[in-house]
Write an enzyme that holds these catalytic residues in place. Structure first.
Site, PDB file in Angstrom:
ATOM      1  N   GLU A 276       3.014   0.662   4.852  1.00 11.84           N
ATOM      2  CA  GLU A 276       2.165   0.893   5.833  1.00 11.84           C
ATOM      3  C   GLU A 276       1.097   1.416   4.938  1.00 11.84           C
ATOM      4  OE1 GLU A 276       2.037  -0.698   8.448  1.00 11.84           O
ATOM      5  OE2 GLU A 276       4.465  -0.437   8.861  1.00 11.84           O
TER       6      GLU A 276
ATOM      7  N   ASP B  14       4.064  -5.627   0.931  1.00  5.65           N
ATOM      8  CA  ASP B  14       6.091  -5.559   0.885  1.00  5.65           C
ATOM      9  C   ASP B  14       5.471  -5.539  -0.551  1.00  5.65           C
ATOM     10  OD1 ASP B  14       6.569  -6.150   3.812  1.00  5.65           O
ATOM     11  OD2 ASP B  14       6.155  -8.033   3.161  1.00  5.65           O
TER      12      ASP B  14
END
Length: 651
Positions: A501, A564
């Site tokens: 995030e 990711d």
């Protein structure tokens, strides 16, 4: 020994278990095949996996609590939760819903049927008017929403976009199964309309016209790939120029009817749609528009009626997802109540199921991850000092939202449930309040305390316009996080998610927003050129990757894949600092993405989601980490080997 050279995603088919495979050849299959081999997808779901199991755990807890609370008359200490319980009870009351049949929707359906022109729609008709139809935006071939201005996030602006298409994405119309899916939708809609009292001949005509209009929309509205470029949605157009694009439909009168003030400008999310507005929305097309509106209406609201309507509205969704049967009544009722009262329900869940020690521990992990990110930016070899300082300023300004909000958004005080009205009537009234509340925000400053996710959600997010990260209580459980898990396991789970995030603040979209959430260029020209080069590498390494019956679109999923890659990189560094076990980190990272899906669900997900399917999110990020090669002693002859120059490194 067979030699593998630079295999993207490792050797093997991620959808098929292989208990003999080694981590060196396919990390995902090595960790998850034993589970995958025996996993069974429940008939009423489209998939099973770690995230689904967490969702099921949350649902089981909340359903038990709702039933207990519904049977008592004790005062509930979470404001507005009593309304959620009333809605839940209404949704569960199939004795009344079955007895009512189609009666609750007939007035609104007749109102739509009686429309004869765009002019009449503008003026308003006997049973309904534009603002009531606007209460469900899907009823109109365009949509409006108030959001923070991307270039000045202190103020709200009005955004305009086209509608969605009947098939999942514009690209779906080019697939071989498109005619079959549209036939299923047609037959379903005709059945629903006739069940609601529409003449079968008229029902067929509505569907024929509705599908014709849908085909026109599919050529103009954005694809998921286009929507994934978030900054490209910012296209300010003056109010006068905007309404002038609608020659036949009186857009100025429509907006005057529903808006609290006349805005100076409108942010056009879909410029191509606006360019074709008159071509699409004119009197010659009205029969098609009307058919499309009626198709949308009946399919969107059938689930609020009797069990017979629920079942009749299921075939199209079943064809898209492969789901074997409808969700059971209690879960169906929970979904309805949660959709309207997610924040009160999330606060209740967070207070009951997230302990103070766990919240403090996760908060500590987030602060550690931010420090790790700061050190990585400082040590970055391809950024200039000026850009580094701007990035660190943005990083330090991050707002953390953990567990559940301290206060509810004001909208929940305005929502009301009338137990004497039907479920459909209550839902329509809720929709009207929500739409009006949203449009009224045009006169209000942006509320930066609003949460994008409720506490009972198993997910996390970054909001570029508020520069905040949200970690609901729902995701803070095994295997992502447990206060009793090892540091390595927690960094492989929630640690990688936290850093994921944070990475969104610096992905291909987030990188274009500053520390206040304003769309602003804070990069040097040279740095941004290098960033784009690395972003292209992230696109290329995923593009065309086969997963089950479909291939990934690298551009569509690039923002999530950048996150990711950055997330796992930072989790690894934090784990080193805390002396966590690296093998445990990689194994729990792979475990947290375990998933088994129906083929139809895979196709639909790849068409509409900006995330790659969960299993595909394991191997490539791992392949790009030097520590993976060290931990598992991966050699050039192994399936997971990627040549060093092909490993994507951004953050």
């Amino acid at each position: 020994m067979k030699r593998y050279l630079s295999v993207r995603g490792g050797v093997g088919d991620l959808t098929k278990a292989d208990t003999s495979v080694r981590p060196q050849d396919n990390l995902y299959l090595a960790v998850n095949s034993a589970w995958q081999k025996n996993a069974t997808i429940p008939a009423d779901r489209t998939e099973i996996g770690v995230n689904t199991e967490i969702d099921m755990r949350i649902e089981k807890r909340v359903l038990a609590d709702l039933d207990e609370l519904a049977s008592k008359k004790d005062k509930i200490d979470v404001p507005n939760l009593d309304k959620a319980i009333d809605l839940y009870k209404l949704a569960k009351n199939f004795k009344k819903r079955d007895a009512d049949g189609a009666e609750p929707i007939k007035k609104d359906l007749r109102a739509l049927e009686s429309l004869t022109s765009l002019k009449e729609l503008n003026k308003g008709i006997k049973h309904t008017n534009l603002d009531e139809i606007l209460a469900n935006p899907q009823n109109l071939p365009f949509s409006f929403e108030v959001e923070a201005d991307m270039k000045n996030t202190k103020v709200n602006v009005l955004e305009f976009a086209g509608p969605g298409t009947f098939l999942p994405d514009t690209t779906s119309y080019k697939q071989a199964d498109a005619p079959k899916l549209l036939t299923i939708l047609s037959e379903q809609t005709i059945k629903l309309l006739t069940m609601a009292g529409v003449n079968k001949k008229d029902a067929r005509e509505y569907v024929k016209n509705g599908l014709a209009f849908d085909q026109k929309l599919a050529k103009v509205v954005k694809s998921t790939e286009e929507w994934s470029d978030y900054p490209a949605c910012y296209n300010p157009v003056s109010y006068e120029d905007f309404v002038a694009e609608f020659k036949t439909f009186d857009m100025a009168a429509a907006l005057q009817k529903v808006l609290p003030i006349k805005p100076k400008q409108i942010i056009v999310m879909e410029p191509r749609f606006l360019e074709h507005a008159e071509e699409l929305i004119n009197e010659n097309n009205f029969a098609e528009i009307k058919g499309w509106m009626i198709m949308s209406f009946i399919n969107d609201h059938a689930h609020l009626l009797s069990q017979a309507f629920r079942e009749a509205a299921f075939p199209f969704n079943q064809a898209l997802t492969g789901q074997g049967e409808l969700a059971p009544v209690n879960r169906h009722a929970y979904y309805i109540a949660n959709a309207s009262f997610s924040e009160p329900m999330g606060i209740y869940y967070g207070k009951k199921y997230l302990g103070a020690d766990a919240k403090a521990d996760v908060t500590d992990m987030i602060h550690k991850m931010i420090k790790v990110y700061e050190s990585r930016i400082k040590e970055n070899t391809w950024l200039s000092e000026a850009t580094k300082q701007k990035a660190i300023t943005k990083l330090k300004a991050l707002v953390l939202k953990i567990g559940y909000p301290d206060k509810q958004e004001k909208i929940y005080d305005l929502l009301q449930i009338d137990p004497n009205k039907s479920l459909y009537e209550n839902e329509r009234n809720l929709e009207k309040v929500v739409v009006k509340y949203n449009l009224d925000q045009l006169t209000q400053p942006v509320d930066r305390t609003v949460w994008l996710m409720p506490g009972n959600m198993n997910n996390a997010c970054y909001d570029p316009q508020r520069n905040d990260i949200t970690f609901p209580a729902g995701i803070l459980q095994k295997p992502f996080y447990d206060i009793h898990q090892s540091r390595g396991q927690n960094y492989g789970g929630i640690g990688a998610t936290i850093a994921h995030e944070i990475s969104h603040a610096f992905d291909n979209n987030g990188a274009k927003f500053d520390e206040f959430g304003n769309m602003k260029n804070w990069w040097t020209k040279e740095d941004f050129a290098e960033f784009n080069k690395r972003t292209k590498a992230a696109i290329d390494i995923y593009d065309g990757l086969q997963y089950g019956p479909a291939k990934l679109n690298g551009k569509q999923v690039v923002a999530e894949n950048i996150a990711d890659l950055g997330g796992l990189t930072c989790a690894i560094q934090a784990n080193k600092i805390d002396h966590g076990d690296m093998k445990e980190l990689f194994e729990n990272y792979a475990r947290s993405w375990a998933q088994k899906q129906r083929p139809e669900a895979i196709k639909t997900e790849i068409a509409v989601d900006v995330h790659a399917p969960q299993p595909t999110r394991v191997n490539i990020p791992s392949q790009c980490q030097d520590e993976f090669y060290e931990t598992f002693d991966v050699k050039p002859s192994d399936g997971m080997w990627l040549d060093p120059e092909k490993r994507v490194r951004i953050w």
